[in-house]
Design an enzyme around this catalytic site. Structure first.
Site, mmCIF file in Angstrom:
data_model
loop_
_atom_site.group_PDB
_atom_site.id
_atom_site.type_symbol
_atom_site.label_atom_id
_atom_site.label_comp_id
_atom_site.label_asym_id
_atom_site.label_seq_id
_atom_site.Cartn_x
_atom_site.Cartn_y
_atom_site.Cartn_z
ATOM 1 N N ASP A 192 0.844 -1.206 0.000
ATOM 2 C CA ASP A 192 0.000 0.000 0.000
ATOM 3 C C ASP A 192 0.879 1.256 0.000
ATOM 4 O OD1 ASP A 192 -3.080 -0.950 1.197
ATOM 5 O OD2 ASP A 192 -1.395 -2.293 1.522
ATOM 6 N N GLU A 252 -5.310 6.981 -0.341
ATOM 7 C CA GLU A 252 -5.778 6.405 0.930
ATOM 8 C C GLU A 252 -4.764 6.500 2.077
ATOM 9 O OE1 GLU A 252 -6.943 2.281 0.771
ATOM 10 O OE2 GLU A 252 -7.409 2.259 2.917
ATOM 11 N N ASP A 281 -6.107 4.588 -5.055
ATOM 12 C CA ASP A 281 -6.168 3.564 -4.012
ATOM 13 C C ASP A 281 -5.000 2.635 -4.315
ATOM 14 O OD1 ASP A 281 -6.720 1.668 -2.124
ATOM 15 O OD2 ASP A 281 -8.886 1.625 -2.521
ATOM 16 N N VAL A 313 -3.591 0.010 -2.915
ATOM 17 C CA VAL A 313 -4.031 -1.394 -2.936
ATOM 18 C C VAL A 313 -5.478 -1.378 -2.475
ATOM 19 C CG1 VAL A 313 -3.763 -3.719 -1.997
ATOM 20 C CG2 VAL A 313 -1.737 -2.336 -2.445
ATOM 21 N N ASP A 314 -6.386 -1.697 -3.357
ATOM 22 C CA ASP A 314 -7.789 -1.812 -2.960
ATOM 23 C C ASP A 314 -8.065 -3.287 -2.709
ATOM 24 O OD1 ASP A 314 -10.503 -0.938 -2.538
ATOM 25 O OD2 ASP A 314 -10.961 -2.006 -4.395
ATOM 26 N N THR A 321 -7.157 -4.670 0.403
ATOM 27 C CA THR A 321 -5.928 -5.102 1.093
ATOM 28 C C THR A 321 -6.143 -6.438 1.810
ATOM 29 O OG1 THR A 321 -5.342 -2.784 1.358
ATOM 30 C CG2 THR A 321 -4.101 -4.325 2.685
ATOM 31 N N SER A 324 -12.242 -6.274 -3.579
ATOM 32 C CA SER A 324 -11.706 -5.107 -4.306
ATOM 33 C C SER A 324 -12.492 -4.683 -5.542
ATOM 34 C CB SER A 324 -10.254 -5.354 -4.723
ATOM 35 O OG SER A 324 -10.189 -6.118 -5.912
ATOM 36 N N LYS A 380 -14.337 -6.259 -8.811
ATOM 37 C CA LYS A 380 -15.773 -6.421 -9.106
ATOM 38 C C LYS A 380 -16.176 -5.520 -10.284
ATOM 39 C CE LYS A 380 -16.795 -5.836 -4.619
ATOM 40 N NZ LYS A 380 -15.551 -6.160 -3.886
ATOM 41 N N LYS A 384 -23.123 -2.936 -3.684
ATOM 42 C CA LYS A 384 -22.498 -2.756 -2.369
ATOM 43 C C LYS A 384 -23.403 -1.886 -1.512
ATOM 44 C CE LYS A 384 -18.391 -1.228 0.146
ATOM 45 N NZ LYS A 384 -17.105 -0.514 0.137
ATOM 46 N N ASP A 397 -12.217 4.373 -3.838
ATOM 47 C CA ASP A 397 -12.731 3.001 -3.948
ATOM 48 C C ASP A 397 -13.620 2.796 -5.179
ATOM 49 O OD1 ASP A 397 -11.595 1.585 -1.780
ATOM 50 O OD2 ASP A 397 -12.922 2.626 -0.391
HETATM 51 N N1 LIG Z 1 -17.283 -0.702 7.100
HETATM 52 C C1 LIG Z 1 -17.055 -0.615 5.795
HETATM 53 N N2 LIG Z 1 -18.091 -0.695 4.931
HETATM 54 C C2 LIG Z 1 -17.895 -0.617 3.639
HETATM 55 N N3 LIG Z 1 -16.682 -0.482 3.045
HETATM 56 C C3 LIG Z 1 -15.615 -0.395 3.859
HETATM 57 C C4 LIG Z 1 -15.745 -0.465 5.260
HETATM 58 N N4 LIG Z 1 -14.502 -0.371 5.791
HETATM 59 C C5 LIG Z 1 -13.647 -0.235 4.765
HETATM 60 N N5 LIG Z 1 -14.321 -0.245 3.597
HETATM 61 C C6 LIG Z 1 -13.805 -0.053 2.250
HETATM 62 O O1 LIG Z 1 -14.067 -1.194 1.484
HETATM 63 C C7 LIG Z 1 -12.952 -1.453 0.644
HETATM 64 C C8 LIG Z 1 -12.918 -2.906 0.312
HETATM 65 O O2 LIG Z 1 -14.121 -3.177 -0.349
HETATM 66 P P1 LIG Z 1 -14.368 -4.587 -0.946
HETATM 67 O O3 LIG Z 1 -15.514 -4.475 -1.868
HETATM 68 O O4 LIG Z 1 -13.092 -5.103 -1.516
HETATM 69 O O5 LIG Z 1 -14.770 -5.440 0.310
HETATM 70 S S1 LIG Z 1 -14.365 -6.924 0.677
HETATM 71 O O6 LIG Z 1 -13.004 -6.927 1.201
HETATM 72 O O7 LIG Z 1 -14.540 -7.756 -0.532
HETATM 73 O O8 LIG Z 1 -15.343 -7.328 1.709
HETATM 74 C C9 LIG Z 1 -11.764 -1.008 1.454
HETATM 75 O O9 LIG Z 1 -10.733 -0.636 0.572
HETATM 76 P P2 LIG Z 1 -9.195 -0.934 0.965
HETATM 77 O O10 LIG Z 1 -8.973 -0.321 2.317
HETATM 78 O O11 LIG Z 1 -8.461 -0.207 -0.116
HETATM 79 O O12 LIG Z 1 -8.982 -2.411 0.945
HETATM 80 C C10 LIG Z 1 -12.319 0.155 2.255
HETATM 81 O O13 LIG Z 1 -12.088 1.397 1.652
HETATM 82 MG MG LIG Z 2 -10.046 0.596 -1.288
HETATM 83 MG MG LIG Z 3 -6.574 0.588 -0.253
HETATM 84 MG MG LIG Z 4 -7.400 0.250 3.294
#
Ligand SMILES: Nc1ncnc2c1ncn2[C@@H]1O[C@H](COP(=O)(O)OS(=O)(=O)O)[C@@H](OP(=O)(O)O)[C@H]1O
Ligand SMILES: [Mg+2]
Ligand SMILES: [Mg+2]
Ligand SMILES: [Mg+2]
Length: 376
Positions: free
Chosen positions: A55, A80, A147, A149-150, A152, A284, A287, A301, A313
């Site tokens: 990241d 981020e 982002d 790393v989306d 993570t 991530s 999708k 979502k 995101d």
């Molecule tokens: N509570 C809550 N609700 C909704 N979304 C949140 C929440 N917390 C974090 N995030 C954000 O979600 C990003 C990851 O989304 P994903 O669609 O990959 O979710 S998952 O890991 O498949 O469940 C994730 O991105 P990254 O931090 O870059 O991984 C976050 O930005």
């Molecule tokens: Mg993200």
């Molecule tokens: Mg990220």
């Molecule tokens: Mg993150």
């Protein structure tokens, strides 16, 4: 802003996402080593979400390259990560690992037709590059949105993740690039957990996974390049969304974690509109990539109402899906608003990305029909 004038921006963004993706591939390989030898590559943030060397490393190289190409003075990057935990005295080892990953990646930059520093970047320069990305965006001017790393969580679990870079001008997303290093050739391998067993090999022996997708607003085209080791491929293929508009044949994808989207609510929606297949749960912005490539028809979502979605995101994924022929709105049918700063302010309940108008209208209708009885 004329789309034609974005050639350097698009070219640089695609190249740096290829380079950043190669950094991620190397760090993810290291993460698979026993924890005693992986150098503490994973940390927890205040909200308990993970952050890794990848990241910070990606944020540093994207920031450094954009500053070299476009000049650092008026550069606005909304991203981020920050430098707070990385700057602490006890994080010296972690900063060293970030520094190694960044300098290893940047030493390869000329192979991606990108600038490279005269000598390896020191810790101060790396922290400066990461820290420069603290812009908060807004309605006026140009802002890069990153982002690094989306997904993570998917990344640390050896599964799907994405590097996402977009350019916003006056609140509109002009271009988006998504690096998806574990995106498999076969869509069946996209679902959670399946990735680790992807063993499909090409004739040359390389694993058939990994791509970079990109699109310019208004071009009516979205493109995909394979991720190749140590450089940029010469060819790209056009992406097109699926033509399936019968819910009974549609694949719905959604976040893996229940904490990030209400699985019960989306299952109810899918059921009420006649979806038959099990949801495809993928980490991530892959999708969005799946919708753009025609591997799924719907991405939904619905986060908890207290959670505010962030622009990084979604920005890159939205423009790629739209230019590939798809539709992305909030649950009220309105376009996402990237003009209000770091958050998607005013978002109505959830996000719905679809391959086409027919499915999209059915989902919006189903949301209206079922919202009152939901607990969201
Ligand atoms: N509570 C809550 N609700 C909704 N979304 C949140 C929440 N917390 C974090 N995030 C954000 O979600 C990003 C990851 O989304 P994903 O669609 O990959 O979710 S998952 O890991 O498949 O469940 C994730 O991105 P990254 O931090 O870059 O991984 C976050 O930005
Ligand atoms: Mg993200
Ligand atoms: Mg990220
Ligand atoms: Mg993150």
């Amino acid at each position: 802003m004329a789309v034609e004038s974005l050639a350097t921006e698009m070219d640089t963004a695609v190249r740096v996402v290829h380079l950043a993706s190669s950094l991620c591939v190397k760090v993810q390989e290291k993460l698979r080593l026993p924890s005693s030898t992986n150098g503490g590559h994973v940390k927890s943030k205040d909200d308990d979400s993970p952050v890794t060397v990848a990241d910070w490393g990606v944020q540093a190289i994207v920031s450094w390259v954009l500053a070299e190409v476009f000049g650092g003075e008026n550069l606005s990057i909304v991203a981020e990560e920050d430098t707070e935990s990385l700057s602490k005295a006890e994080s010296l080892g972690l900063l060293g690992a970030v520094s190694n990953a960044v300098n290893e990646a940047l030493s390869e930059a000329p192979r991606y037709n990108l600038p490279k520093p005269d000598k390896p970047l020191g810790s101060t320069e790396i922290l400066k590059a990461i820290g420069r990305c603290s812009s908060v965006g807004g309605p006026k001017g140009r802002h890069w949105v990153l982002d690094p790393v989306d997904g993570t969580l998917g990344f640390v679990r050896g599964d799907q993740y994405a590097v996402a870079l977009a350019l916003i001008e006056n609140g509109k997303v002009l271009l988006g690039v998504l690096g998806c290093p574990n995106y498999p050739v076969k869509k069946e391998c996209l679902s959670n957990g399946c990735n680790q067993t992807v063993t499909t090999k090409s004739a040359a022996g390389s694993v058939l996974k990994g791509c970079v997708m990109y699109a310019k607003r208004g071009s009516g085209q979205a493109w995909m390049q394979p991720l190749i080791a140590g450089g940029i491929p010469e060819s790209a293929t056009l992406l097109k969304v699926s033509s399936v508009d019968d819910p009974a044949l549609a694949t719905v994808c959604e976040p893996v974690e229940r904490a990030n989207s209400n699985h019960l609510f989306t299952a109810g929606l899918a059921n009420s509109m006649g979806v038959r297949k099990q949801p495809m749960r993928v980490y991530s912005m892959v999708k969005y990539a799946a919708i753009a490539r025609g591997d799924a028809e719907v991405f939904m979502k619905f986060a908890q109402s207290s959670y505010k979605e962030k622009i990084w995101d979604h920005a890159a994924g939205v423009v790629i899906v739209e230019e590939a022929g798809g539709v992305v709105t909030d649950a009220g049918g309105r376009n996402l608003d990237f003009s209000k700063g770091v958050y998607l302010e005013g978002l109505d309940r959830g996000i719905i990305a679809c391959s086409g108008q027919v499915l999209h209208e059915k989902i919006i209708g189903a949301v209206y029909a079922s919202w009152e009885s939901s607990s969201l």
